[in-house]
Design a protein around this motif. Structure first.
Motif, short mmCIF file in Angstrom:
data_model
loop_
_atom_site.label_atom_id
_atom_site.label_comp_id
_atom_site.label_asym_id
_atom_site.label_seq_id
_atom_site.Cartn_x
_atom_site.Cartn_y
_atom_site.Cartn_z
N LEU A 224 0.84 -1.20 0.00
CA LEU A 224 0.00 0.00 0.00
C LEU A 224 0.87 1.25 0.00
O LEU A 224 0.67 2.17 -0.78
CB LEU A 224 -0.88 0.01 1.24
N LEU A 225 1.86 1.24 0.92
CA LEU A 225 2.73 2.42 1.04
C LEU A 225 3.54 2.61 -0.23
O LEU A 225 3.73 3.73 -0.71
CB LEU A 225 3.65 2.24 2.25
N GLU A 226 4.02 1.48 -0.81
CA GLU A 226 4.82 1.59 -2.03
C GLU A 226 3.97 2.11 -3.17
O GLU A 226 4.40 2.99 -3.94
CB GLU A 226 5.42 0.23 -2.38
N ALA A 227 2.75 1.59 -3.27
CA ALA A 227 1.86 2.05 -4.34
C ALA A 227 1.62 3.55 -4.22
O ALA A 227 1.64 4.28 -5.22
CB ALA A 227 0.52 1.30 -4.27
N ALA A 228 1.45 4.03 -2.97
CA ALA A 228 1.21 5.46 -2.77
C ALA A 228 2.44 6.27 -3.17
O ALA A 228 2.33 7.34 -3.76
CB ALA A 228 0.84 5.73 -1.32
N THR A 229 3.62 5.73 -2.85
CA THR A 229 4.85 6.44 -3.22
C THR A 229 4.94 6.57 -4.74
O THR A 229 5.30 7.63 -5.26
CB THR A 229 6.08 5.68 -2.69
N VAL A 230 4.61 5.48 -5.42
CA VAL A 230 4.64 5.51 -6.88
C VAL A 230 3.68 6.58 -7.41
O VAL A 230 3.98 7.33 -8.34
CB VAL A 230 4.27 4.13 -7.46
N ASP A 231 2.52 6.68 -6.73
CA ASP A 231 1.53 7.69 -7.14
C ASP A 231 1.94 9.10 -6.74
O ASP A 231 1.19 10.04 -6.98
CB ASP A 231 0.16 7.37 -6.53
N GLY A 232 3.08 9.23 -6.10
CA GLY A 232 3.60 10.57 -5.80
C GLY A 232 3.23 11.12 -4.44
O GLY A 232 3.33 12.32 -4.21
N ALA A 233 2.79 10.24 -3.52
CA ALA A 233 2.44 10.73 -2.18
C ALA A 233 3.70 10.91 -1.35
O ALA A 233 4.57 10.04 -1.34
CB ALA A 233 1.50 9.75 -1.49
N GLY A 234 3.83 12.05 -0.68
CA GLY A 234 4.98 12.31 0.18
C GLY A 234 4.84 11.58 1.49
O GLY A 234 3.80 10.97 1.76
N PRO A 235 5.87 11.61 2.35
CA PRO A 235 5.82 10.89 3.63
C PRO A 235 4.66 11.32 4.53
O PRO A 235 4.05 10.48 5.18
CB PRO A 235 7.18 11.18 4.26
N TRP A 236 4.36 12.61 4.55
CA TRP A 236 3.28 13.06 5.43
C TRP A 236 1.94 12.56 4.93
O TRP A 236 1.12 12.08 5.71
CB TRP A 236 3.24 14.58 5.53
N THR A 237 1.71 12.67 3.63
CA THR A 237 0.46 12.16 3.05
C THR A 237 0.33 10.68 3.34
O THR A 237 -0.72 10.19 3.75
CB THR A 237 0.45 12.38 1.54
N ARG A 238 1.43 9.95 3.12
CA ARG A 238 1.39 8.51 3.37
C ARG A 238 1.01 8.24 4.82
O ARG A 238 0.19 7.38 5.12
CB ARG A 238 2.76 7.88 3.08
N PHE A 239 1.61 9.00 5.74
CA PHE A 239 1.33 8.75 7.15
C PHE A 239 -0.13 9.04 7.49
O PHE A 239 -0.81 8.23 8.11
CB PHE A 239 2.25 9.61 8.02
N PHE A 240 -0.62 10.21 7.02
CA PHE A 240 -1.97 10.58 7.44
C PHE A 240 -3.06 9.87 6.66
O PHE A 240 -4.15 9.64 7.18
CB PHE A 240 -2.15 12.10 7.35
N LYS A 241 -2.77 9.52 5.39
CA LYS A 241 -3.83 8.92 4.56
C LYS A 241 -3.80 7.40 4.59
O LYS A 241 -4.80 6.76 4.27
CB LYS A 241 -3.69 9.39 3.11
N ILE A 242 -2.65 6.82 4.91
CA ILE A 242 -2.60 5.35 4.88
C ILE A 242 -2.28 4.77 6.25
O ILE A 242 -3.07 4.03 6.82
CB ILE A 242 -1.55 4.87 3.85
#
Lengths: 336, 282
Positions: A224-242
């Motif tokens: 999930l986190l990797e997919a979000a990174t590929v989609d361009g999500a930064g660390p903060w977005t990843r933390f709060f959204k995932i």
């Protein structure tokens, strides 16, 4: 030391063996009777196995529960039989007792300040530990250690730390001098009792919560986190959204258990004398009313108040959590 | 290049935070031990003396002798041993019943069991006290240990049941086919498999009984019957009347904590497993 009094231990030991044997005998008897009554083998075995709990529930939960509700409407000093007084206890509690509301305030504020603070500290620590830190076990042990200490030892330690010439004031003394102020009196100052308890609890609680949240963080799927990174999500977005939504069930668990525990704080305040104007924790107050003043009726009334308070606050937190707790199962159902 | 610098900075930041947090955690613990080894005149020195010179080990002996602490320790061990044993036996049987057997009302009863976890202990405290009083057993050890035969501690039953649920059913089915009865299956098949859960509960329940202040406080009046916690309370009350002798109090606090900390290091896995079972599978 005078006498050894072996009989104290032997009598309890013999009672203990007797009750244990009786319990096992009762379980076997239950099974035999149910089988005689043509109950299925599996069901009979099930009832027999849960018998200890069922008896315990009836004797030590259900009956005391009902009886304490009755006592809440009586005046009872143990020596004379309980006297029915209607709503007198509650009237006194809500409108006349000068120590009741300060105690409610202290207890509730303590729960609602110490628990979120402890959670925030635990979450921050868990997030740090989840970053591929070397020797996670070592750090985890270190942080967990204070929560293993007996509450009695912790309480004495912090009373000493917060003493007027204790370590905290010694360390703060340059600041006191700089600001030209009197040293704080912590547990001895009516206004600082609550913050002092909160600081003490922070030290003791976040270790256990860190362990729970760390386990939850480790369970967040990496894909999930990797997919979000590929989609361009930064660390903060990843933390709060995932990450945060994924561990929200654990956060809710920690929060509810924390609040229920904090509202029932007992051992620590019993070891720490505080000025009476600050109120005292409700559990301690109930103990004092029931077992030092022998007002068993009034103590039962406060106990019931505390129970309803815990129930309401838990339900409110649950209701509120629907807005932010994410359950995978539900979403899957919706997606279908 | 920029990436490695960033990575190094990031891990430096993480370790700095962790170290700072660890300092906050460890300083009070260190202070507790340090105080316990100080003479009365070294308690309030400025700047604070971190490592007492010389360490006064006699504090431990002197404080221990001020009250019958040997007796308190024996009482604690006695109470804890009886309570934990009974608790382990009944908890595992009840959990086995809830996990593996199908009977009418099981799910309702299990929900009731979970609900009792939320019940504050003060609500049932006074009537329970009155029951023991009527039995004439106040100021004996009985109220502190006999209740364990009734599988007290719903949280342990819950943990144990969760553990039973992870064991594949096929294992027992084979035994049932061979004609084994419930007692045999429990004893020969289940008991060896649930050992980790039993140990986890033993550790948690030991900790709970060791630290339990409420019950002894309410049921015991004779000082010689006190367990360690209550002894510590009595010690604190006696010492606080005059100038508090913090070195002695810290010495006794250290001794009170030592067995639990030792157990924690020896059985850390079970502590952590214990709290995680409740959290993740709840």
């Amino acid at each position: 030391m005078a006498e050894w009094h072996a009989e104290w231990y032997l009598s309890t030991l013999s009672h203990w063996l007797l009750v244990g044997a009786a319990m096992i005998g009762l379980m076997l008897a239950t099974y035999a009777v149910l089988r005689r009554l043509k109950v299925r083998r599996e069901a009979a075995a099930g009832y027999a196995l849960i018998l200890p709990w069922l008896l315990g529930f009836l004797i030590w939960n259900a009956y005391p529960f009902a009886y304490s509700l009755y006592l809440a409407f009586t005046e009872y000093d143990v020596l004379q039989p309980p006297k029915w007084v209607g709503l007198e206890n509650f009237k006194y509690m809500f409108f006349e007792d000068p120590r009741f509301w300060p105690s409610v305030k202290l207890t509730v504020l303590y729960a609602f300040i110490s628990v979120p603070l402890g959670m925030a500290g635990a979450l921050a620590t868990a997030v740090l530990l989840a970053q591929d830190v070397k020797a996670v076990g070592f750090w985890r042990t270190l942080y967990y250690l204070p929560s293993v200490l007996p509450a009695a030892a912790t309480a004495l330690l912090w009373r000493w730390m917060f003493a007027s010439k204790g370590l905290i004031n010694t360390l703060l003394s340059p600041i006191y001098r700089l600001l030209d102020m009197e040293p704080l009196m912590w547990f001895a100052d009516e206004r600082l009792v609550l913050p002092s308890f909160v600081i003490m609890s922070f030290w003791g609680i976040f270790g256990a919560n860190t362990v729970i949240l760390l386990a939850a963080l480790k369970n967040v799927p990496k894909e999930l986190l990797e997919a979000a990174t590929v989609d361009g999500a930064g660390p903060w977005t990843r933390f709060f959204k995932i990450t945060l939504p994924m561990i929200s069930p654990s956060l809710l668990y920690v929060m509810i258990m924390g609040i229920i525990g904090a509202l029932q704080n007992f051992t620590a305040p019993l070891f720490i004398t505080t000025p009476s104007g600050a109120g005292t924790f409700l559990n301690v107050y109930i103990y004092q009313q029931g077992f030092t003043q022998y007002k068993m009726g009034y103590a039962s009334a406060i106990a019931w108040f505390l129970m309803v308070l815990i129930l309401i606050l838990t339900l409110l937190v649950m209701r509120w959590s629907e807005a932010w707790v994410y359950y995978e199962v539900e979403v899957r159902k919706k997606g279908r | 290049m920029g990436l490695t610098v960033r990575r190094i900075l990031k891990s430096a930041f993480i370790y700095a935070c962790l170290t700072m947090g660890a300092a906050v955690v460890m300083v009070p613990l260190f202070w507790m031990i340090s105080t316990s080894l100080k003479g009365p005149d070294a308690l309030f020195t400025y700047p604070p003396e971190w490592i007492p010179r010389p360490p006064i080990w006699r504090n431990y002996i002197d404080a221990w002798k001020m009250l019958p602490f040997t007796r308190f320790l024996f009482n604690t061990v006695f109470i804890t041993a009886l309570a934990v044993t009974a608790e382990l036996i009944t908890t595992s049987l009840v959990a086995y019943g809830f996990a593996r057997f199908d009977f009418r009302g099981r799910d309702v009863l299990f929900v009731i069991l979970l609900a009792t976890m939320m019940l504050p202990w003060v609500v049932t405290l006074i009537p329970s006290f009155l029951i023991w009083r009527r039995l004439g057993l106040v100021d004996t050890f009985d109220p502190l240990v006999l209740g364990a035969w009734f599988a007290w501690g719903p949280a342990y039953i819950f943990m144990m049941r969760q553990f039973f649920l992870t064991i594949p059913k096929s294992i027992e089915e084979a035994a049932i086919m061979d004609g084994a009865n419930v007692v045999q299956i429990y004893w020969h098949i289940m008991l060896p498999m649930i050992r980790p859960a039993l140990l986890a509960i033993a550790v948690l329940s030991f900790q709970g009984n060791w630290n339990n202040l409420q019950a002894p406080l309410i049921y015991l009046n004779t000082m010689e019957k006190y367990p360690m916690v209550l002894g510590l309370k009595f010690f604190e009350a006696t010492l606080s009347k005059e100038a508090p002798m913090w070195n002695y109090m810290m010495a006794m606090s250290v001794l009170m904590a030592l067995p639990i900390v030792g157990l924690f290091f020896a059985a850390q896995k079970y502590f952590i497993e214990g709290i995680n079972i409740g959290a993740t599978k709840g």
